[in-house]
Design an enzyme around this catalytic site. Structure first.
Site, mmCIF file in Angstrom:
data_model
loop_
_atom_site.group_PDB
_atom_site.id
_atom_site.type_symbol
_atom_site.label_atom_id
_atom_site.label_comp_id
_atom_site.label_asym_id
_atom_site.label_seq_id
_atom_site.Cartn_x
_atom_site.Cartn_y
_atom_site.Cartn_z
ATOM 1 N N ASP A 1 -0.288 0.820 12.578
ATOM 2 C CA ASP A 1 -0.495 -0.459 11.560
ATOM 3 C C ASP A 1 -1.574 -1.223 11.512
ATOM 4 O O ASP A 1 -3.009 -0.634 12.120
ATOM 5 C CB ASP A 1 0.680 -0.831 12.087
ATOM 6 C CG ASP A 1 1.147 -2.485 10.555
ATOM 7 O OD1 ASP A 1 0.825 -2.706 10.035
ATOM 8 O OD2 ASP A 1 2.340 -2.275 10.320
ATOM 9 N N HIS B 1 -3.787 0.635 9.664
ATOM 10 C CA HIS B 1 -3.350 -0.245 8.287
ATOM 11 C C HIS B 1 -4.757 -0.810 7.695
ATOM 12 O O HIS B 1 -4.435 -1.641 7.203
ATOM 13 C CB HIS B 1 -2.550 -0.959 7.578
ATOM 14 C CG HIS B 1 -1.597 -0.100 8.130
ATOM 15 N ND1 HIS B 1 -0.073 -0.597 7.599
ATOM 16 C CD2 HIS B 1 -1.266 1.081 8.007
ATOM 17 C CE1 HIS B 1 0.886 0.870 8.039
ATOM 18 N NE2 HIS B 1 0.537 1.524 8.132
#
Ligand code: NAG
Ligand code: NAG
Ligand code: NAG
Ligand code: NAG
Ligand code: NAG
Ligand code: NAG
Ligand code: NAG
Ligand code: NAG
Length: 412
Positions: free
Chosen positions: A227, A250
């Site tokens: 993430d 991310h």
């Protein structure tokens, strides 16, 4: 001799007289010395770790190399001071999902939970050792039931003047580091690995989330996760992120902000520099909610400088209609304003997931973004998509690369 110990002796003296009190320090000192170096007990090591941390006669708490402390109950290590945690070995949180589900510390912000809250003043966590969150059981449980609340590996809570350095953080069940209500905090030479060995991904394993905290540095670290590499949550101010290698993440993200109705979110004075971003969904990103019943806020003075990207889906992003349809965003533009942003010297390759698009700066209608600067964005898409393309909406850009974006679309 610590204040509490002195007080205890004084009290003993008053109650029982000098002869008894005189014998107290010797026996306490002997206990304290050994209590400062922890060994594996074969059962839950949390109580011994907690009492060493709370003991002012242990300025240094050592977990020797080769020692693995098994943590089977939550660690409330808040309000400590002048403590050097010399983690040469390993602190491993067990994977008793039932216990942690019922007992982990909870935070209402984004429904988070934590194994360990560490706070107070003047604390160092150092030593070359490892924090192990036994994440695999959590990744598998979450794949079956996405209501599973997975604990954060390390939470600095109400902490001031803290250094965390030379530590490996592995198998975090969810976020790896949460900085909540902190000040003057440095992370340096941290190696993060949150990787699943099953078909169930290691989801939401953000490297760092910074919330209601001021003056935080994150430097010289390697992150392999699933993430955000670093995320600046509401009220993160004066933040330096430098020399990170992020893989599989991310991206470095401001936000998401303005999610909660009635709340005001500020992110101000952030520099992210010298970042290697590989195999990621995003590179440098700002995301803010729009739509009905959302919150408000301000993102101001943010610089993304010197990103070398490789195989990144969306290398440069502003999304000020985050999780909001175009029609709703037109009707209810974001109340989180975005000002004084620099995207500078961003090179490398995109993945082609967005075909030729390497930058997308998409603001809400109605002038909610201002002074967004673009200089030296040289990211290229895979050759089959031809030349890089640059998109923008509802923003006037400045800087050398303004012409690459052409005329931004507008909506109202
Ligand atoms: C942690 O312990 C302190 C006292 O030592 C207490 O005041 C505080 O409420 C505890 N925090 C949590 C979240 O349990
Ligand atoms: C970085 O931390 C690792 C332990 O994770 C240690 O072995 C290494 O020596 C540290 N590097 C520096 C420059 O201190
Ligand atoms: C920010 O934190 C660093 C490291 O703890 C400290 O040296 C510096 O003085 C702090 N800056 C301010 C303005 O407090
Ligand atoms: C950058 O970080 C890496 C660790 O990821 C470290 O080995 C290297 O020395 C750092 N570079 C600088 C200039 O500090
Ligand atoms: C980097 O991330 C990719 C995608 O998640 C993964 O396949 C690869 O093994 C990772 N590389 C390293 C060195 O861990
Ligand atoms: C952020 O700080 C502002 C003051 O600058 C405050 O009004 C607001 O409530 C804070 N928001 C959050 C989410 O803590
Ligand atoms: C903008 O943020 C940087 C840190 O990234 C800081 O050094 C600088 O002083 C800030 N500028 C203003 C005008 O506050
Ligand atoms: C651009 O960023 C890269 C990576 O951080 C750095 O090596 C290079 O010196 C920077 N170039 C300029 C012109 O700032």
């Amino acid at each position: 001799m610590g204040f509490i110990l002195q007080k205890a002796i004084l009290l003993t003296y008053v109650l029982t007289g000098a002869a008894y009190a005189a014998s107290v320090p010797t026996s306490l000192d002997a206990r304290a010395t050994s209590a400062c170096t922890l060994t594996a007990s074969g059962s839950d090591d949390a109580p011994a770790f907690l009492s060493a941390a709370a003991d002012s006669s242990c300025p240094t708490v050592t977990i020797p190399s080769g020692t693995t402390l098994s943590i089977q109950s939550k660690l409330n290590m808040t309000g400590i001071s002048n403590k050097y945690i010399d983690l040469q070995g390993t602190i491993k949180f067990n994977d008793d999902l039932d216990y942690w589900t019922d007992n982990a510390f909870t935070f209402s912000f984004q429904d988070q939970a934590a194994f360990w809250i560490l706070g107070g003043t003047n604390i160092v966590l150092d030593g070359g050792g490892t924090l192990d969150g036994s994440g695999q059981a959590w990744y598998d449980a979450f794949a079956k039931d996405d209501d599973t609340v997975r604990p954060i590996l390390l939470t600095l809570y109400q902490a001031t003047d803290v250094i965390v350095q030379n530590i490996k953080m592995i198998n975090g069940p969810e976020w790896i580091n949460f900085v909540n209500e902190g000040k003057n905090i440095v992370f340096r030479n941290i190696t993060i690995s949150a990787v699943s060995t099953s078909s169930h991904a290691a989801k939401n394993t953000d490297g760092w989330d910074i919330f209601r905290s001021d003056n935080v540095t994150i430097a010289d670290s390697d992150i392999n996760n699933g993430d955000d590499c670093v995320s600046f949550k509401p009220n993160a101010t004066n933040i330096l992120v430098s020399n990170l290698s992020c893989n599989g993440s991310h991206g470095i993200s401001v936000g998401s902000l303005g999610q909660y109705s009635g709340e005001y979110d500020l992110v101000q004075n952030v520099l992210a520099t010298n970042i290697r971003m590989s195999n990621a969904e995003n590179g440098a990103r700002i995301k803010a909610w729009a739509g009905k019943n959302v919150g408000s806020g301000l993102v101001k003075n943010i610089t993304f400088d010197g990103f070398v990207e490789s195989n990144v889906d969306s290398p440069v992003v502003i999304d000020q209609c985050y999780e909001t349809s175009d029609s709703d965003c037109a009707k209810y533009p974001s109340n989180t304003y975005i000002e004084d942003i620099w995207f500078t010297n961003i090179s490398g390759t995109s993945s082609g997931k967005e075909k030729a698009v390497v930058a997308s700066l998409s603001c809400s209608p109605d002038g909610r973004c201002s002074n967004v600067n673009v200089n030296g964005i040289t990211v290229t898409p895979p050759s089959k998509y031809g030349d890089a393309s640059f998109e923008c909406a509802n923003v006037e850009l400045t800087g050398d690369d303004t012409s690459l974006f052409g005329t931004c679309t507008t909506s109202d």
